[in-house]
Design an enzyme around this catalytic site. Structure first.
Site, mmCIF file in Angstrom:
data_model
loop_
_atom_site.group_PDB
_atom_site.id
_atom_site.type_symbol
_atom_site.label_atom_id
_atom_site.label_comp_id
_atom_site.label_asym_id
_atom_site.label_seq_id
_atom_site.Cartn_x
_atom_site.Cartn_y
_atom_site.Cartn_z
ATOM 1 N N GLY A 44 0.834 -1.192 0.000
ATOM 2 C CA GLY A 44 0.000 0.000 0.000
ATOM 3 C C GLY A 44 0.866 1.238 0.000
ATOM 4 N N LYS A 45 0.252 2.355 -0.330
ATOM 5 C CA LYS A 45 0.979 3.608 -0.411
ATOM 6 C C LYS A 45 0.121 4.711 0.164
ATOM 7 C CE LYS A 45 3.556 6.384 -3.792
ATOM 8 N NZ LYS A 45 3.898 6.525 -5.227
ATOM 9 N N GLY A 46 0.622 5.339 1.232
ATOM 10 C CA GLY A 46 -0.093 6.437 1.843
ATOM 11 C C GLY A 46 0.544 7.764 1.496
ATOM 12 N N GLY A 47 0.061 8.820 2.150
ATOM 13 C CA GLY A 47 0.574 10.132 1.857
ATOM 14 C C GLY A 47 1.995 10.353 2.315
ATOM 15 N N LYS A 66 7.578 -0.517 6.692
ATOM 16 C CA LYS A 66 7.025 0.808 6.406
ATOM 17 C C LYS A 66 8.184 1.777 6.247
ATOM 18 C CE LYS A 66 3.312 3.933 7.818
ATOM 19 N NZ LYS A 66 2.164 4.122 8.743
ATOM 20 N N ASP A 169 -6.745 9.171 15.833
ATOM 21 C CA ASP A 169 -7.131 8.926 14.435
ATOM 22 C C ASP A 169 -7.853 7.588 14.313
ATOM 23 O OD1 ASP A 169 -7.385 9.597 11.765
ATOM 24 O OD2 ASP A 169 -5.406 8.857 11.196
#
Length: 330
Positions: A44-47, A66, A169
């Site tokens: 996956g790729k987050g901000g 990560k 969050d």
């Protein structure tokens, strides 16, 4: 035991996480061998970061790594956030938090940390399948099971609160449901950590992460106090509000407040009355008692919410025992 007799676990009985341990820079003397990792595959790729699975050649197991994105590798604020996430996750050793194995720099000098690989899906993916009418998702994740999963998340948050940490969050994307019933609360990157405020601490990063004028979190799941940006207001009741939003979405398949843009959403959260779940989606026949629990968790004034996660857990368990005749410990 009545609700007003409930007490959260006394924080004095638990070691408190301290910013001097979570926010300091990575020592230049740490040691590891990045070369033992191989067979990288994107997850996956987050901000701010990239998630990949890889093989740890020393132990012969597949793990998750990560890594900060290259364009953020030298960003002091993001590096500090990344280090805090790794250390908070590692130090909160609860069954519903992901075990962290190692932290370091890769061969390109980017920060990374490794952790357990959990097979399964997020609560967001489950809710989306239910929204689309997926009969298997609806049958497998009925109300009783969904509440059981949520209670496990609440237990993890109660544990974190006892150790001086507020997640800030809580949302379906950060709740992972494993293939064998495991529940993991992910992404502690914007967690608020207690600080000793010791001026003599060397290399302390806490000043970078005090969030003055900032609003960490995800707009649709932010509490009113997060939107106001008052750092001193943020406490465990902020996570109680987050659980309230998740519970509302479980019951209605809708968020309590959603505007056309972020500013409109913030205005709605701050000022607009929340429609009770039983009224919002009458066809789903939300039980009144559970609707009332949700609404109390979503009170705009923290003083009117459940004051501890233990109180919310008790309310949810009491509802399950009355409705589903289930006395199973979660």
């Amino acid at each position: 035991m009545s609700e007003d007799q409930l007490e959260a676990p006394a924080s004095d009985n638990y070691p408190q996480l301290d910013a001097k341990n979570t926010d300091r820079k990575l020592s230049q003397y740490y040691s590891n061998s990045f070369s033992r990792y191989s067979d990288f595959k994107p997850l996956g790729k987050g901000g701010s970061a990239l998630l990949r699975s890889c093989l740890d050649g020393n132990l012969g197991r597949t793990i998750v790594m990560k890594t900060l994105h290259p364009h953020l590798a030298q960003n002091e604020y993001m590096r500090a956030r990344f280090l805090r996430e790794a250390r908070v996750t590692a130090q909160l050793q609860h069954p519903a938090t992901v075990p962290v194995y190692e932290i370091g720099h890769d061969i390109e000098g980017r920060l990374y940390f490794t952790m357990k690989k959990v097979e399964g899906e997020t609560l967001r993916e489950i809710l989306e399948r239910q929204c689309s009418g997926d009969e298997q998702a609806i049958a497998t994740y009925n109300l009783d099971r969904m509440l059981g999963l949520l209670i496990q998340v609440c237990n993890a948050l109660s544990y974190a609160h006892a150790h001086g940490v507020v997640h800030r969050d809580v949302k379906p994307e950060n709740i992972q449901i494993g293939s064998f019933g495991e529940v993991m609360l992910l992404d502690w990157g914007v967690a608020k950590v207690w600080s000793s405020n010791d001026p003599d601490l060397p290399e302390i990063e806490h000043e970078i992460l005090t969030d003055v004028g900032q609003r960490p979190g995800t707009p649709l799941y932010m509490s009113p106090e997060q939107i106001r940006g008052g750092g001193e207001e943020i406490d465990e009741r902020t996570d109680i509000y987050g659980i309230g939003v998740v519970l509302y979405e479980m019951l209605t398949l809708k968020e309590p407040h959603r505007g056309e843009n972020i500013n409109e959403t913030f205005e709605m959260i701050l000022k607009e009355d929340t429609i009770p779940p039983e009224t919002r989606t009458p066809k789903r026949q939300v039980p009144k008692q559970l609707s009332a629990i949700t609404m109390k968790a979503l009170e705009k004034d923290p003083a009117n919410r459940y004051q501890t996660m233990a109180e919310l857990i008790y309310a949810l368990r009491d509802f399950r025992s009355r409705v589903f005749q289930s006395h199973t410990e979660d």
